[in-house]
Scaffold this motif. Structure first.
Motif, PDB file in Angstrom:
ATOM      1  N   GLU A 189       2.977   1.680  -3.258  1.00 22.42           N
ATOM      2  CA  GLU A 189       2.221   2.238  -4.391  1.00 22.42           C
ATOM      3  C   GLU A 189       2.045   3.745  -4.239  1.00 22.42           C
ATOM      4  OE1 GLU A 189      -0.978   3.955  -6.501  1.00 22.42           O
ATOM      5  OE2 GLU A 189      -1.127   3.505  -4.343  1.00 22.42           O
ATOM      6  N   ASN A 210       0.828  -1.214   0.000  1.00 23.47           N
ATOM      7  CA  ASN A 210       0.000   0.000   0.000  1.00 23.47           C
ATOM      8  C   ASN A 210       0.857   1.255   0.000  1.00 23.47           C
ATOM      9  OD1 ASN A 210      -2.486  -1.223  -0.091  1.00 23.47           O
ATOM     10  ND2 ASN A 210      -2.936  -0.992   2.084  1.00 23.47           N
ATOM     11  N   ALA A 234      -1.679  -0.082  -8.649  1.00 22.29           N
ATOM     12  CA  ALA A 234      -2.944   0.244  -7.977  1.00 22.29           C
ATOM     13  C   ALA A 234      -3.906  -0.944  -8.037  1.00 22.29           C
ATOM     14  CB  ALA A 234      -3.573   1.472  -8.617  1.00 22.29           C
ATOM     15  N   SER A 235      -3.909  -1.640  -9.153  1.00 22.04           N
ATOM     16  CA  SER A 235      -4.760  -2.823  -9.286  1.00 22.04           C
ATOM     17  C   SER A 235      -4.362  -3.901  -8.284  1.00 22.04           C
ATOM     18  CB  SER A 235      -4.663  -3.372 -10.713  1.00 22.04           C
ATOM     19  OG  SER A 235      -5.293  -4.618 -10.830  1.00 22.04           O
ATOM     20  N   VAL A 249      -2.693  -3.566  -5.369  1.00 18.48           N
ATOM     21  CA  VAL A 249      -2.976  -3.241  -3.969  1.00 18.48           C
ATOM     22  C   VAL A 249      -4.479  -3.281  -3.694  1.00 18.48           C
ATOM     23  CG1 VAL A 249      -0.849  -1.923  -3.649  1.00 18.48           C
ATOM     24  CG2 VAL A 249      -2.938  -0.721  -4.306  1.00 18.48           C
ATOM     25  N   SER A 250      -5.277  -2.977  -4.703  1.00 19.24           N
ATOM     26  CA  SER A 250      -6.719  -3.090  -4.528  1.00 19.24           C
ATOM     27  C   SER A 250      -7.121  -4.562  -4.368  1.00 19.24           C
ATOM     28  CB  SER A 250      -7.456  -2.463  -5.714  1.00 19.24           C
ATOM     29  OG  SER A 250      -8.843  -2.465  -5.502  1.00 19.24           O
ATOM     30  N   GLU A 251      -6.524  -5.422  -5.170  1.00 18.17           N
ATOM     31  CA  GLU A 251      -6.780  -6.860  -5.034  1.00 18.17           C
ATOM     32  C   GLU A 251      -6.351  -7.357  -3.656  1.00 18.17           C
ATOM     33  OE1 GLU A 251      -5.120 -10.974  -7.018  1.00 18.17           O
ATOM     34  OE2 GLU A 251      -5.473  -9.266  -8.351  1.00 18.17           O
ATOM     35  N   ASN A 252      -5.231  -6.841  -3.180  1.00 20.16           N
ATOM     36  CA  ASN A 252      -4.765  -7.227  -1.840  1.00 20.16           C
ATOM     37  C   ASN A 252      -5.780  -6.880  -0.755  1.00 20.16           C
ATOM     38  OD1 ASN A 252      -2.368  -8.297  -2.733  1.00 20.16           O
ATOM     39  ND2 ASN A 252      -1.088  -6.592  -2.043  1.00 20.16           N
ATOM     40  N   LYS A 253      -6.459  -5.768  -0.934  1.00 19.57           N
ATOM     41  CA  LYS A 253      -7.443  -5.360   0.075  1.00 19.57           C
ATOM     42  C   LYS A 253      -8.597  -6.360   0.156  1.00 19.57           C
ATOM     43  CE  LYS A 253      -6.119  -0.589  -0.659  1.00 19.57           C
ATOM     44  NZ  LYS A 253      -6.393   0.662  -1.403  1.00 19.57           N
ATOM     45  N   TYR A 257      -0.860   2.249 -12.699  1.00 15.44           N
ATOM     46  CA  TYR A 257      -2.178   1.613 -12.802  1.00 15.44           C
ATOM     47  C   TYR A 257      -2.107   0.157 -12.313  1.00 15.44           C
ATOM     48  CZ  TYR A 257      -4.163   5.161 -16.070  1.00 15.44           C
ATOM     49  OH  TYR A 257      -4.634   6.293 -16.655  1.00 15.44           O
TER      50      TYR A 257
END
Length: 509
Positions: free
Chosen positions: A352, A349, A389-390, A392-396, A386
């Motif tokens: 990024e 996080n 960001a994809s 780290v979003s998946e990690n969430k 991009y």
């Protein structure tokens, strides 16, 4: 090559890696052999006496009240393995499978399981000769242990299922024949002893924590490079700040950054260019440090579980007792692996966010937009951010705790389960995503340093920069960035940067 002695007490993470990744051979200690034989003798006696004992002369789960005759105890154990082989999905890697086998051997060597020595030796021989059962990743509730995946391991022991041997997927019987290992017939208690435990989740988690500890070092190195690329302020890393709060991970991270950046001509002091930096630079010790403290906790819990007796029932030979309990329940590890996944995700996080500062001309302290000349004609590192960001979003999504979920099974006899294997798999997937993000940041930081003009890097960051540049040249116009990212990730996985930096600064990061 000296064999690693297995005694059920002293396996640690480094020994685990030696066996699992470096193919070091193992052997049972004399005390373990004695413990195994003693517990087996008690099982044989109870079978002869037709004593009612769960899993030995009874069915399993909801069938625990069904008494099994002496004549049917062998069939009971084989049926257990065949019926429980319900795994689905992708297959675990060979290193995970090696870890599963090693951990099960270590648990059995404690002498609480009632298995025959010859059966344990078959598993030892499979590990030492490289017969790796094909084990599907999905299908475990994490209580009663990792039943379904461990059942797939046992199939190969009696010539069923499939295994990888010398790089080839073969029927289990053929793999055993090629390796010169005799298949076995299970007898009373043995099927249950082999599958009732947390070894699948623990193997996945052990590999993940080992790699997470390395990733935390790489995150510090990457943050240092970004600090230089943005002429960051080093005052925020002063040990007085971190000792005032007194969290070990934070203190160590601050010291790491100062040592890596020592002698840098590209960092600044507060007030020279600006008073303070954004959080993603200034708070790196606090964020990375929190993850490191998480990793220390996870490593401690994993090493405890590596040496735990996790099946049911447990056999206590001195007291001549067989006691049914719940050591197979994965909750201690499920919570640990959820925590581990969150700790790893936070490294990505903040990485990024530093990457965003490098590519964003409004935040990058004068660097060209998206780190490329002739912007517009070239997109440079725009889509690298991009992609990060994809991830780290998946990690969430992956970091949502699996351990808070439970679905009842076995007709409500097993009415609370851990989902710990899901927790471990998610932590592993978060790690793989996070390594890619840190590779992207490090690659972008090297590009930014080139564009700003390398006035002289720190003693540690210079090493990292040079190793990256040996593999990937400066970007002068658009090219396929996927290839650069993959090369950088391979460099990170090799641990070459870590070893060289630690050698230079004279200590372990």
């Amino acid at each position: 090559m000296t064999e690693i002695l297995i005694d059920g007490q002293n396996l640690d993470l480094d020994m685990f890696i030696e066996v699992v990744r470096n193919n070091k051979k193992i052997k049972l200690s004399e005390q373990s052999i004695k413990n195994i034989n003693n517990s087996r003798a008690l099982v044989d006696r109870y079978v002869d006496e037709e004593k009612v004992v769960y899993g030995i002369t009874t069915g399993f789960g909801k069938f625990s009240d069904v008494i099994i005759s002496k004549q049917d105890t062998k069939k009971l154990q084989k049926n257990l393995i065949i019926s429980h082989s319900c795994g689905v999905g992708e297959h675990f890697s060979e290193e995970v499978v090696r870890g599963i086998m090693l951990l099960r051997i270590n648990a059995l060597s404690k002498g609480y399981s009632g298995i025959r020595l010859s059966t344990v030796n078959t598993l030892v021989e499979m590990l030492n000769k490289g017969v790796h059962p094909v084990i599907p990743e999905q299908g475990s509730l994490g209580a009663s242990g990792d039943l379904a995946p461990l059942a797939h391991m046992v199939l190969v022991m009696f010539g069923e299922g499939k295994a990888i041997y010398e790089g080839e997927e073969l029927p289990g019987k053929l793999a055993m024949e090629k390796a010169g290992i005799k298949t076995i017939d299970l007898t009373s208690k043995e099927g249950l002893a082999l599958i009732n435990g947390t070894q699948v989740m623990t193997s996945v988690g052990a590999l993940t924590i080992y790699d997470a500890l390395s990733l935390s070092k790489l995150a510090d190195i990457s943050a240092a490079l970004t600090n230089e690329a943005l002429n960051g302020i080093t005052d925020a890393y002063d040990e007085k700040i971190h000792k005032a709060r007194n969290h070990i991970g934070q203190i160590n991270t601050g010291q790491n950054l100062l040592d890596i950046l020592n002698d840098s001509k590209m960092t600044t002091r507060q007030g020279e260019k600006r008073v303070q930096d954004a959080y993603s630079l200034r708070c790196t010790p606090q964020v990375h440090g929190a993850s490191k403290d998480c990793f220390s906790y996870a490593k401690e819990k994993i090493e405890l579980e590596m040496n735990a007796a996790t099946d049911n029932p447990l056999i206590f030979t001195e007291e001549e007792q067989v006691i049914s309990g719940g050591n197979f329940h994965g909750q201690p590890m499920a919570i640990t692996f959820d925590f581990l996944g969150i700790g790893i995700a936070e490294l990505a996080n903040i990485s990024e966010r530093r990457l965003e500062r490098l590519v964003n001309p409004a935040l990058s302290e004068g660097l060209p937009a998206f780190l490329v000349k002739k912007g517009g004609l070239n997109s440079g590192f725009m889509i690298v951010q991009y992609s990060a960001a994809s991830l780290v979003s998946e990690n969430k999504v992956l970091a949502h705790p699996a351990s808070v979920d439970s679905i009842t099974s076995s007709a409500n006899q097993e009415d609370h389960v851990s989902m710990g294997t899901i927790s471990a798999r998610h932590a592993r997937d978060i790690l793989n995503n996070s390594r890619k993000v840190i590779a992207m940041e490090m690659l972008a930081a090297c590009q930014a340093i080139d564009l700003r003009g390398n006035a002289g890097l720190g003693v540690g960051s210079e090493i990292a920069y040079n190793i990256i540049r040996e593999e990937i040249p400066t970007l002068t116009e658009d090219r396929i960035m996927h290839e650069d990212i993959e090369k950088t990730e391979r460099v990170l996985k090799s641990e070459k940067i870590i070893s060289k930096v630690e050698e230079k600064i004279g200590r372990v990061l």
